[in-house]
Write a protein that holds these residues in place. Structure first.
Motif, PDB file in Angstrom:
ATOM      1  N   PRO A 190       0.760  -1.244   0.097  1.00  0.00           N
ATOM      2  CA  PRO A 190       0.183   0.102  -0.007  1.00  0.00           C
ATOM      3  C   PRO A 190       0.894   1.280  -0.123  1.00  0.00           C
ATOM      4  CG  PRO A 190      -0.912  -1.446   1.650  1.00  0.00           C
ATOM      5  CD  PRO A 190       0.418  -2.157   1.028  1.00  0.00           C
ATOM      6  N   GLU A 191       0.311   2.159  -0.645  1.00  0.00           N
ATOM      7  CA  GLU A 191       1.011   3.544  -0.583  1.00  0.00           C
ATOM      8  C   GLU A 191       1.381   4.175   0.564  1.00  0.00           C
ATOM      9  OE1 GLU A 191       0.416   6.996  -3.419  1.00  0.00           O
ATOM     10  OE2 GLU A 191       0.190   5.194  -4.593  1.00  0.00           O
ATOM     11  N   HIS A 192       0.347   4.208   1.454  1.00  0.00           N
ATOM     12  CA  HIS A 192       0.499   4.966   2.541  1.00  0.00           C
ATOM     13  C   HIS A 192       1.431   4.398   3.657  1.00  0.00           C
ATOM     14  CE1 HIS A 192      -2.240   1.992   4.350  1.00  0.00           C
ATOM     15  NE2 HIS A 192      -1.742   2.478   5.350  1.00  0.00           N
ATOM     16  N   ASN A 193       2.245   5.067   4.439  1.00  0.00           N
ATOM     17  CA  ASN A 193       3.411   4.512   5.165  1.00  0.00           C
ATOM     18  C   ASN A 193       2.506   3.800   6.226  1.00  0.00           C
ATOM     19  OD1 ASN A 193       5.702   3.781   6.668  1.00  0.00           O
ATOM     20  ND2 ASN A 193       6.766   5.260   5.737  1.00  0.00           N
ATOM     21  N   PHE A 194       2.431   2.577   6.571  1.00  0.00           N
ATOM     22  CA  PHE A 194       1.848   1.959   7.480  1.00  0.00           C
ATOM     23  C   PHE A 194       2.752   1.707   8.648  1.00  0.00           C
ATOM     24  CE2 PHE A 194       2.458  -1.035   4.104  1.00  0.00           C
ATOM     25  CZ  PHE A 194       3.283  -1.757   4.838  1.00  0.00           C
ATOM     26  N   VAL A 195       4.079   1.840   8.405  1.00  0.00           N
ATOM     27  CA  VAL A 195       4.975   1.372   9.533  1.00  0.00           C
ATOM     28  C   VAL A 195       4.937   2.672  10.479  1.00  0.00           C
ATOM     29  CG1 VAL A 195       7.308   0.980   9.982  1.00  0.00           C
ATOM     30  CG2 VAL A 195       6.372   0.161   7.882  1.00  0.00           C
ATOM     31  N   PHE A 196       5.338   3.890   9.936  1.00  0.00           N
ATOM     32  CA  PHE A 196       5.606   5.119  10.816  1.00  0.00           C
ATOM     33  C   PHE A 196       4.164   5.986  10.892  1.00  0.00           C
ATOM     34  CE2 PHE A 196       9.948   4.165   9.197  1.00  0.00           C
ATOM     35  CZ  PHE A 196      10.260   4.070  10.740  1.00  0.00           C
ATOM     36  N   THR A 197       3.411   5.178  11.598  1.00  0.00           N
ATOM     37  CA  THR A 197       1.970   5.895  12.036  1.00  0.00           C
ATOM     38  C   THR A 197       2.083   6.895  12.926  1.00  0.00           C
ATOM     39  OG1 THR A 197       1.870   4.283  13.732  1.00  0.00           O
ATOM     40  CG2 THR A 197       1.009   3.549  11.707  1.00  0.00           C
ATOM     41  N   ASP A 198       0.943   7.536  13.022  1.00  0.00           N
ATOM     42  CA  ASP A 198       0.884   8.613  14.159  1.00  0.00           C
ATOM     43  C   ASP A 198       1.602   8.244  15.501  1.00  0.00           C
ATOM     44  OD1 ASP A 198      -0.346  10.308  12.009  1.00  0.00           O
ATOM     45  OD2 ASP A 198      -2.247  10.137  13.059  1.00  0.00           O
ATOM     46  N   GLN A 199       1.237   7.126  16.047  1.00  0.00           N
ATOM     47  CA  GLN A 199       1.734   6.652  17.116  1.00  0.00           C
ATOM     48  C   GLN A 199       3.153   6.706  17.257  1.00  0.00           C
ATOM     49  OE1 GLN A 199      -0.006   2.708  17.409  1.00  0.00           O
ATOM     50  NE2 GLN A 199      -0.465   3.163  19.826  1.00  0.00           N
ATOM     51  N   PHE A 200       3.906   6.277  16.430  1.00  0.00           N
ATOM     52  CA  PHE A 200       5.391   6.305  16.221  1.00  0.00           C
ATOM     53  C   PHE A 200       5.642   7.851  16.076  1.00  0.00           C
ATOM     54  CE2 PHE A 200       6.643   2.039  15.270  1.00  0.00           C
ATOM     55  CZ  PHE A 200       7.490   2.010  16.059  1.00  0.00           C
ATOM     56  N   MET A 201       5.265   8.722  15.460  1.00  0.00           N
ATOM     57  CA  MET A 201       5.526   9.999  15.056  1.00  0.00           C
ATOM     58  C   MET A 201       5.384  10.863  16.166  1.00  0.00           C
ATOM     59  SD  MET A 201       6.855   9.421  12.405  1.00  0.00           S
ATOM     60  CE  MET A 201       7.561  10.873  11.476  1.00  0.00           C
ATOM     61  N   ASN A 202       4.320  10.334  17.075  1.00  0.00           N
ATOM     62  CA  ASN A 202       4.001  11.307  18.246  1.00  0.00           C
ATOM     63  C   ASN A 202       4.908  10.875  19.395  1.00  0.00           C
ATOM     64  OD1 ASN A 202       1.850  12.644  17.313  1.00  0.00           O
ATOM     65  ND2 ASN A 202       0.432  10.940  18.114  1.00  0.00           N
ATOM     66  N   LEU A 203       5.579   9.774  19.576  1.00  0.00           N
ATOM     67  CA  LEU A 203       6.517   9.261  20.194  1.00  0.00           C
ATOM     68  C   LEU A 203       7.935  10.039  20.071  1.00  0.00           C
ATOM     69  CD1 LEU A 203       7.750   7.445  22.540  1.00  0.00           C
ATOM     70  CD2 LEU A 203       8.318   5.857  20.671  1.00  0.00           C
ATOM     71  N   ILE A 204       8.168  10.256  18.834  1.00  0.00           N
ATOM     72  CA  ILE A 204       9.308  10.942  18.414  1.00  0.00           C
ATOM     73  C   ILE A 204       9.216  12.416  18.838  1.00  0.00           C
ATOM     74  CG2 ILE A 204      10.801  11.574  16.429  1.00  0.00           C
ATOM     75  CD1 ILE A 204       9.795   8.723  15.084  1.00  0.00           C
ATOM     76  N   ARG A 205       7.966  12.956  18.548  1.00  0.00           N
ATOM     77  CA  ARG A 205       7.871  14.289  18.742  1.00  0.00           C
ATOM     78  C   ARG A 205       7.726  14.610  20.228  1.00  0.00           C
ATOM     79  NH1 ARG A 205       4.568  14.943  14.040  1.00  0.00           N
ATOM     80  NH2 ARG A 205       3.068  13.836  15.221  1.00  0.00           N
ATOM     81  N   GLN A 206       7.084  13.628  20.926  1.00  0.00           N
ATOM     82  CA  GLN A 206       7.156  13.889  22.525  1.00  0.00           C
ATOM     83  C   GLN A 206       8.585  13.883  23.080  1.00  0.00           C
ATOM     84  OE1 GLN A 206       4.189  11.303  23.859  1.00  0.00           O
ATOM     85  NE2 GLN A 206       2.988  13.135  24.871  1.00  0.00           N
ATOM     86  N   SER A 207       9.391  12.898  22.558  1.00  0.00           N
ATOM     87  CA  SER A 207      10.679  12.790  23.074  1.00  0.00           C
ATOM     88  C   SER A 207      11.523  14.214  22.643  1.00  0.00           C
ATOM     89  CB  SER A 207      11.386  11.701  22.386  1.00  0.00           C
ATOM     90  OG  SER A 207      10.591  10.442  22.749  1.00  0.00           O
ATOM     91  N   GLY A 208      10.919  14.996  21.797  1.00  0.00           N
ATOM     92  CA  GLY A 208      11.810  16.508  21.567  1.00  0.00           C
ATOM     93  C   GLY A 208      12.406  16.135  20.365  1.00  0.00           C
ATOM     94  N   PHE A 209      12.096  15.274  19.214  1.00  0.00           N
ATOM     95  CA  PHE A 209      12.984  15.141  18.184  1.00  0.00           C
ATOM     96  C   PHE A 209      12.167  15.341  16.928  1.00  0.00           C
ATOM     97  CE2 PHE A 209      15.288  12.501  21.218  1.00  0.00           C
ATOM     98  CZ  PHE A 209      16.373  12.734  20.853  1.00  0.00           C
TER      99      PHE A 209
END
Lengths: 128, 166
Positions: free
Chosen positions: B147-166
């Motif tokens: 599938p075209e959408h990135n099902f690996v780096f979902t919002d859950q992951f991206m939020n974790l990265i953001r919340q960690s300050g990156f």
């Protein structure tokens, strides 16, 4: 200076043993990677990475696994590699013994024909 | 829904290194099944080693994804080595340090060290070595399509990265 056959084989043996989880004794020159040593498709990526590191070489995509030929309609009819395709394979993979594959020619079975000795010849050609 | 097995990213150096932590808690149900009490011994709740491998896969997977700005679908392809020397008990912090071994268009290989930190005295004990391989699956050799959408780096992951300050 080019690496001796035995020297190259010993290093390939160590790397294949680590990548495929087999005993070094099982890695003989005549062993096929898929049939005898149980390699799966992702293992080929692992093997390429390890050979690059062990021999300080750079393996470009298609140098060892010629997707560009096997997926090219010019060289393949149905699943069968054409005479032109075989000639192209011999040109791009001079280090691989293609005689056995020549009798089979099913493009999907190509990886089954790669032997340990082919990898040894490949790294020797890269380090020469 | 997807289980995230790391709590916070401490370091993220592009294409080179990622360090993450997880606090092991008795509130996690999985610990009560691993291992429950038997007739001859009391319960021994520890974080299963399989989930420690998953924690390293998430830590190293973020490092691999981040290297190409999360444009690739990064899939765990192979556990090259997972050697454990100790266990992850509740009340301790697990630290995952992943290092990039090699990355190219087709995939990446990583090496990783897992440690157990005791919050009581900040002492650190080695827990495991975990080496992994990842595939950029849109570049798979078989030419399979996903599938075209990135099902690996979902919002859950991206939020974790953001919340960690990156």
């Amino acid at each position: 200076m080019a690496m001796s056959n035995e020297e190259a084989f010993k290093k390939v043996q160590v790397e294949l043993s680590a990548a495929l989880g087999v005993d070094e004794e099982e890695v003989t020159p005549e062993a096929t990677l898929v049939g005898d040593l149980g390699a799966e498709s992702i293992d080929f990526l692992d093997i390429v990475f390890r050979l690059e590191k062990a021999f300080s070489i750079k393996v470009n995509q298609g140098e060892l696994f010629p997707e560009s030929v096997l997926n090219n309609p010019q060289f393949v009819q149905g699943d069968k590699v054409t005479d032109g395709g075989m000639a192209e394979l011999r040109k791009v993979l001079p280090y691989i013994d293609l005689d056995a594959f020549d009798k089979n020619r099913n493009k999907n079975e190509f990886p089954n024909f790669i032997k340990v000795s082919d990898l040894v010849a490949f790294v020797q050609s890269k380090t020469a | 829904m997807r289980w995230i097995w790391i709590d916070r990213i401490l370091e993220l150096e592009k294409g080179k290194r990622c360090v993450a932590i997880k606090n092991v808690s008795l509130a996690e149900e999985v610990l009560h099944d691993h291992f429950p009490a038997t007739a001859t011994r009391p319960a021994m709740p520890v974080l299963p080693n399989t989930l420690i491998i998953e924690g390293m896969a998430q830590t190293a997977g973020i490092m691999v994804g981040h290297a190409y700005d999360f444009s690739e679908k990064v899939i765990l392809a192979k556990v090259g080595r997972a050697a454990f020397t100790d266990a992850a008990w509740p009340g301790y912090t697990i630290r995952y340090s992943a290092t990039m071994d090699r990355i190219d268009a087709t995939g990446a290989s990583t090496t990783g060290v897992v440690e157990r930190i005791n919050p009581a005295d900040a002492s650190i004990v080695p827990l495991a070595h975990i080496d992994l391989m990842f595939s950029h699956i849109d570049k798979n050799r078989a030419g399979l399509e996903f599938p075209e959408h990135n099902f690996v780096f979902t919002d859950q992951f991206m939020n974790l990265i953001r919340q960690s300050g990156f």
